[in-house]
Enzyme design. Structure first.
Site, PDB file in Angstrom:
ATOM      1  N   ASN A   1       0.774  -1.220   0.021  1.00 44.49           N
ATOM      2  CA  ASN A   1      -0.068  -0.030  -0.010  1.00 44.49           C
ATOM      3  C   ASN A   1       0.978   1.202   0.114  1.00 44.49           C
ATOM      4  O   ASN A   1       1.703   1.502   1.124  1.00 44.49           O
ATOM      5  CB  ASN A   1      -0.921  -0.012   1.119  1.00 44.49           C
ATOM      6  CG  ASN A   1      -1.635   1.249   1.365  1.00 44.49           C
ATOM      7  OD1 ASN A   1      -1.637   2.184   0.425  1.00 44.49           O
ATOM      8  ND2 ASN A   1      -2.377   1.612   2.449  1.00 44.49           N
ATOM      9  N   TRP A   2       0.954   2.034  -0.959  1.00 41.77           N
ATOM     10  CA  TRP A   2       2.193   2.856  -1.461  1.00 41.77           C
ATOM     11  C   TRP A   2       1.480   4.154  -0.726  1.00 41.77           C
ATOM     12  O   TRP A   2       2.283   5.158  -0.376  1.00 41.77           O
ATOM     13  CB  TRP A   2       2.048   3.309  -2.736  1.00 41.77           C
ATOM     14  CG  TRP A   2       3.018   2.113  -3.390  1.00 41.77           C
ATOM     15  CD1 TRP A   2       3.472   0.904  -2.942  1.00 41.77           C
ATOM     16  CD2 TRP A   2       3.482   2.469  -5.065  1.00 41.77           C
ATOM     17  NE1 TRP A   2       4.359   0.595  -3.877  1.00 41.77           N
ATOM     18  CE2 TRP A   2       4.347   1.085  -5.108  1.00 41.77           C
ATOM     19  CE3 TRP A   2       3.392   3.274  -5.920  1.00 41.77           C
ATOM     20  CZ2 TRP A   2       4.756   0.896  -6.320  1.00 41.77           C
ATOM     21  CZ3 TRP A   2       4.075   3.056  -7.080  1.00 41.77           C
ATOM     22  CH2 TRP A   2       4.927   1.670  -7.132  1.00 41.77           C
ATOM     23  N   LYS A   3       0.103   4.233  -0.198  1.00 37.13           N
ATOM     24  CA  LYS A   3      -0.370   5.406   0.276  1.00 37.13           C
ATOM     25  C   LYS A   3      -0.040   6.780  -0.642  1.00 37.13           C
ATOM     26  O   LYS A   3      -0.053   6.381  -1.925  1.00 37.13           O
ATOM     27  CB  LYS A   3       0.342   5.517   1.740  1.00 37.13           C
ATOM     28  CG  LYS A   3      -0.213   4.199   2.619  1.00 37.13           C
ATOM     29  CD  LYS A   3       0.060   4.535   3.944  1.00 37.13           C
ATOM     30  CE  LYS A   3      -0.429   3.184   4.702  1.00 37.13           C
ATOM     31  NZ  LYS A   3      -0.279   3.212   6.158  1.00 37.13           N
TER      32      LYS A   3
ATOM     33  N   HIS B   1      -9.798   1.224   4.437  1.00 37.55           N
ATOM     34  CA  HIS B   1      -8.324   1.374   5.330  1.00 37.55           C
ATOM     35  C   HIS B   1      -8.726   2.308   6.589  1.00 37.55           C
ATOM     36  O   HIS B   1      -9.423   3.169   6.393  1.00 37.55           O
ATOM     37  CB  HIS B   1      -7.408   1.979   4.461  1.00 37.55           C
ATOM     38  CG  HIS B   1      -6.173   1.963   5.072  1.00 37.55           C
ATOM     39  ND1 HIS B   1      -5.561   2.849   5.957  1.00 37.55           N
ATOM     40  CD2 HIS B   1      -4.920   0.914   4.863  1.00 37.55           C
ATOM     41  CE1 HIS B   1      -4.128   2.378   6.321  1.00 37.55           C
ATOM     42  NE2 HIS B   1      -3.960   1.320   5.634  1.00 37.55           N
TER      43      HIS B   1
ATOM     44  N   GLU C   1      -7.015   4.667   7.688  1.00 35.67           N
ATOM     45  CA  GLU C   1      -6.767   6.080   7.272  1.00 35.67           C
ATOM     46  C   GLU C   1      -7.988   6.687   6.525  1.00 35.67           C
ATOM     47  O   GLU C   1      -8.474   7.988   7.239  1.00 35.67           O
ATOM     48  CB  GLU C   1      -5.534   6.314   6.596  1.00 35.67           C
ATOM     49  CG  GLU C   1      -4.397   5.917   7.419  1.00 35.67           C
ATOM     50  CD  GLU C   1      -3.079   5.353   6.465  1.00 35.67           C
ATOM     51  OE1 GLU C   1      -2.897   5.461   5.559  1.00 35.67           O
ATOM     52  OE2 GLU C   1      -2.254   4.628   7.318  1.00 35.67           O
TER      53      GLU C   1
ATOM     54  N   GLU D   1      -5.637  -4.863  10.382  1.00 33.01           N
ATOM     55  CA  GLU D   1      -4.553  -3.866  10.677  1.00 33.01           C
ATOM     56  C   GLU D   1      -4.829  -3.086  11.917  1.00 33.01           C
ATOM     57  O   GLU D   1      -5.561  -2.056  11.871  1.00 33.01           O
ATOM     58  CB  GLU D   1      -4.600  -3.025   9.373  1.00 33.01           C
ATOM     59  CG  GLU D   1      -4.288  -3.586   8.047  1.00 33.01           C
ATOM     60  CD  GLU D   1      -3.657  -2.568   7.191  1.00 33.01           C
ATOM     61  OE1 GLU D   1      -2.681  -2.782   6.470  1.00 33.01           O
ATOM     62  OE2 GLU D   1      -4.226  -1.323   6.978  1.00 33.01           O
TER      63      GLU D   1
ATOM     64  N   GLY E   1       2.240   2.085  10.735  1.00 37.05           N
ATOM     65  CA  GLY E   1       3.471   3.282  10.609  1.00 37.05           C
ATOM     66  C   GLY E   1       3.940   3.775  12.018  1.00 37.05           C
ATOM     67  O   GLY E   1       4.717   4.652  12.073  1.00 37.05           O
TER      68      GLY E   1
ATOM     69  N   SER F   1       3.343  -2.301  10.220  1.00 31.08           N
ATOM     70  CA  SER F   1       4.626  -2.491  10.614  1.00 31.08           C
ATOM     71  C   SER F   1       5.239  -3.617  10.145  1.00 31.08           C
ATOM     72  O   SER F   1       6.085  -4.176  10.945  1.00 31.08           O
ATOM     73  CB  SER F   1       5.058  -1.861  12.125  1.00 31.08           C
ATOM     74  OG  SER F   1       4.583  -0.580  12.279  1.00 31.08           O
TER      75      SER F   1
ATOM     76  N   GLY G   1       2.814  -1.324   4.232  1.00 24.69           N
ATOM     77  CA  GLY G   1       2.804   0.240   3.798  1.00 24.69           C
ATOM     78  C   GLY G   1       4.194   0.646   3.703  1.00 24.69           C
ATOM     79  O   GLY G   1       4.863   0.492   2.442  1.00 24.69           O
ATOM     80  N   GLY G   2       5.123   1.237   4.654  1.00 25.39           N
ATOM     81  CA  GLY G   2       6.363   1.659   4.361  1.00 25.39           C
ATOM     82  C   GLY G   2       7.372   0.813   3.863  1.00 25.39           C
ATOM     83  O   GLY G   2       8.075   1.309   2.997  1.00 25.39           O
TER      84      GLY G   2
HETATM   85  P1  13P Z   1       2.848   0.414   7.734  1.00 22.59           P
HETATM   86  O1  13P Z   1       3.336  -1.034   7.258  1.00 22.59           O
HETATM   87  O2  13P Z   1       3.770   1.425   7.172  1.00 22.59           O
HETATM   88  O3  13P Z   1       2.751   0.161   9.207  1.00 22.59           O
HETATM   89  O4  13P Z   1       1.536   0.651   7.121  1.00 22.59           O
HETATM   90  C1  13P Z   1       0.510  -0.458   7.233  1.00 22.59           C
HETATM   91  C2  13P Z   1      -0.850  -0.049   6.251  1.00 22.59           C
HETATM   92  O5  13P Z   1      -1.554   0.595   6.837  1.00 22.59           O
HETATM   93  C3  13P Z   1      -0.832  -1.095   5.273  1.00 22.59           C
HETATM   94  O6  13P Z   1      -2.346  -0.715   4.604  1.00 22.59           O
END
Ligand code: 13P
Length: 250
Positions: free
Chosen positions: A11-13, A96, A98, A167, A173, A212, A233-234
């Site tokens: 997930n590149w966000k 998600h 967010e 999640e 994050g 994470s 994500g990251g």
């Molecule tokens: P991180 O891997 O950066 O914690 O993000 C997880 C996430 O929200 C994937 O959708």
């Protein structure tokens, strides 16, 4: 324990640029070989055309980060499932945390988006997860079950076609990963709930862990019996890390 292929989805966000995306994908394609798992990257909407072209004929599938529940019309700023389909999108993240947090998405709205994806042949990656306050209050099971129940209620037996992502919001994050045991215990709850709704098909539904997940902890998380992949994500923005996670998913 099931034999389905695991799914590793990045997930590149809201990250990337034409130049950065190209460099990242080139590095991924150089290292990915023939993965034992399914792989996808969920990219910002403006880059769908670029990624469709970069990923064409590769083992990495294209995903979106959201979609509209509506088929078309006066919904400024939204993208329909049919539009995503035009760009070869195979997966769409739905609900998600967010989006729940910053865009007021409700359980019912998430269920409707899930239905829109399924109706257009896009696999929804439905996210559920508790906040730190909810966990500390002992409400984790209640929260994730309520979130998934709304999706089951609207989508009935079609839920055998979805992917679920657990999640925990406090792990996103933050560098605080759920322990493999803690994640497994929630995945087992979700599996039982899916079993209730989809009978024997429940075993085939992939439940991803996200929060994470990184190159160092992926193997241990992915070894849990009900963890069928990861939503990353990251670490999905760094080719060597994402490739290591892919390699750990077998
Ligand atoms: P991180 O891997 O950066 O914690 O993000 C997880 C996430 O929200 C994937 O959708």
């Amino acid at each position: 324990m099931t034999t389905k292929k695991k799914l590793i989805a990045g997930n590149w966000k809201m990250n990337g640029s034409l130049a950065a995306n190209e460099a990242l994908v080139k590095a991924l394609l150089q290292g990915v070989g023939t993965p034992a798992c399914e792989v996808a990257v969920c990219v910002p909407a403006p880059y769908l055309a670029q990624l469709q072209s970069l990923l064409s004929g590769s083992p990495i599938a294209l995903g979106a980060q959201d979609l509209s529940a509506q088929p078309q019309g006066a919904f400024t700023g939204e993208q329909s499932a049919a539009m995503l389909k035009d760009f070869g999108v195979r997966f769409a993240i739905v609900g998600h945390s967010e989006r729940r947090q910053y865009h007021g998405e409700t359980d019912e709205g998430v269920a409707a988006k899930t239905a829109a994806a399924l109706a257009n042949g896009i696999t929804p990656i439905v996210c559920v997860g508790e906040t730190l306050a909810e966990r500390e209050a002992g409400h984790t099971a209640e929260v994730v079950k309520r979130q998934l129940a709304a999706v089951i209620h609207v989508n009935g037996h079609c839920i055998s076609e979805i992917v679920v992502a657990y999640e925990p919001v406090w792990a996103i994050g933050t560098g605080k990963t759920a322990t493999p045991e803690l994640a497994q215990s929630v995945h087992a709850l979700l599996r039982a709930q899916l079993h209730h709704a989809a009978d024997e098909h429940a075993a085939g539904i992939r439940i991803l862990y996200g929060g994470s997940m990184n190159a160092a902890n992926a193997a241990e998380l992915l070894a849990q019996p009900d963890i069928d992949g990861g939503l990353i994500g990251g670490a999905s923005l760094k080719a060597p890390d994402f490739l290591q996670i892919i390699a750990a998913a077998r």
